[in-house]
Design an enzyme around this catalytic site. Sequence first.
Site, mmCIF file in Angstrom:
data_model
loop_
_atom_site.group_PDB
_atom_site.id
_atom_site.type_symbol
_atom_site.label_atom_id
_atom_site.label_comp_id
_atom_site.label_asym_id
_atom_site.label_seq_id
_atom_site.Cartn_x
_atom_site.Cartn_y
_atom_site.Cartn_z
ATOM 1 N N THR A 232 34.947 40.994 37.966
ATOM 2 C CA THR A 232 36.376 41.293 37.763
ATOM 3 C C THR A 232 37.215 40.876 38.972
ATOM 4 O OG1 THR A 232 36.268 43.597 38.575
ATOM 5 C CG2 THR A 232 35.834 43.230 36.237
ATOM 6 N N ILE B 281 42.442 41.865 36.893
ATOM 7 C CA ILE B 281 42.566 42.485 35.558
ATOM 8 C C ILE B 281 41.200 43.036 35.104
ATOM 9 C CG2 ILE B 281 44.623 41.225 34.896
ATOM 10 C CD1 ILE B 281 42.671 39.325 33.340
ATOM 11 N N HIS B 282 40.708 43.989 35.902
ATOM 12 C CA HIS B 282 39.366 44.533 35.673
ATOM 13 C C HIS B 282 39.058 44.818 34.195
ATOM 14 C CE1 HIS B 282 38.943 45.442 39.978
ATOM 15 N NE2 HIS B 282 40.111 46.034 39.942
ATOM 16 N N ASP B 283 39.859 45.709 33.600
ATOM 17 C CA ASP B 283 39.469 46.246 32.295
ATOM 18 C C ASP B 283 39.527 45.192 31.185
ATOM 19 O OD1 ASP B 283 39.087 48.597 33.611
ATOM 20 O OD2 ASP B 283 40.918 49.561 32.890
ATOM 21 N N TYR C 27 48.115 44.800 44.946
ATOM 22 C CA TYR C 27 47.134 43.721 45.130
ATOM 23 C C TYR C 27 47.639 42.599 46.029
ATOM 24 C CZ TYR C 27 43.312 45.457 42.335
ATOM 25 O OH TYR C 27 42.241 46.195 41.907
#
Length: 319
Positions: A195, A240-242, A230
Amino acid sequence: MHKVIYDTDPGVDDAMALLFLHHHAEIDLIGITTVFGNALIETTTRNALFLKREWKIDAPVARGAGETFIPHRVSHAPPTSIHGDDGLGNIGVPEQVDVPLDPRPAHRFIVEAIRANPGEVTLVAVGRMTNLANALKEDPEIVKLVKQVVIMGGAFHTSGNVTPAAEANIHGDPEAADMVFTASWPVVVVGLDVTMQTVMTRQALADIRDAAGSRAQLLFDLSQFYIKFYESRVPDGMVIHDSCAAVYVVAPELFTTRKGSIRVVCGGIADGMTVQKPEGRGFGPSDWDGLPSQTICTGIDAPAVLKIIHDTIVSVRED
Ligand code: BDR
Ligand code: CA
């Protein structure tokens, strides 16, 4: 068609993944379950209801855990410097959102949805693993009935983001995560290893807004606070981890993976650290032996993942 329950702590990057799941043609979003994490459970649940209303999402919202799997475990304050005091970038989400909640607690919603759709449900879990652990505790048989569990969390060959050892979703409830990884259901772990490579630039987000209209305007607005966080960490944009976990469901070929049993360190200075025993490697006897082999993501085609997110969100325009 993938029947998805989205277990989430909205959360800015959670919101983008929700819009992606809602718009993707091969995803049937059958439920949204909330968990504490990016904000208190009252706030993440209110945010899920708010996004459901604003984005006209049919899926019911069920409220989940507000405390760790093991009650009274040392817990951590919400990361307001990342997601804002309201969990959605301080855009001024109303205190009350007049949308009914599903009457069931999240873990029961999960159990009943899996039992009603044997072999069909994919759980996409992008917050602490508490609701999943509570579901396993209530009905251990669901491991045989779930299609797969795709989670955002963990860090295997890279540092954590809460401590050098641990990533936030796992650090927030290590015992729950350990239970999820060691259960006999197929788990795919999309962690910081991939991620952190997936950065949506300010311009790419603006392009989505321009092409998708009012829904994406909300996404753009609520992301600005998170982008500021960020700023000093990645070049010009946000991680945009999720959404990476959500994309895995429809495009697993964009990820390289490795199999092996996974344990979570519970307690001590490495609390919440995730460690895999790679399949086929010889070690002495350890607490990784005899456990189900799970999948971790070790690589990602980040440009292709970003393109799918763009194309999916702009596929529905609303003025
Ligand atoms: C994870 O923690 C939360 O802040 C994000 O929403 C994401 O799920 C990243 O470590
Ligand atoms: Ca999240």
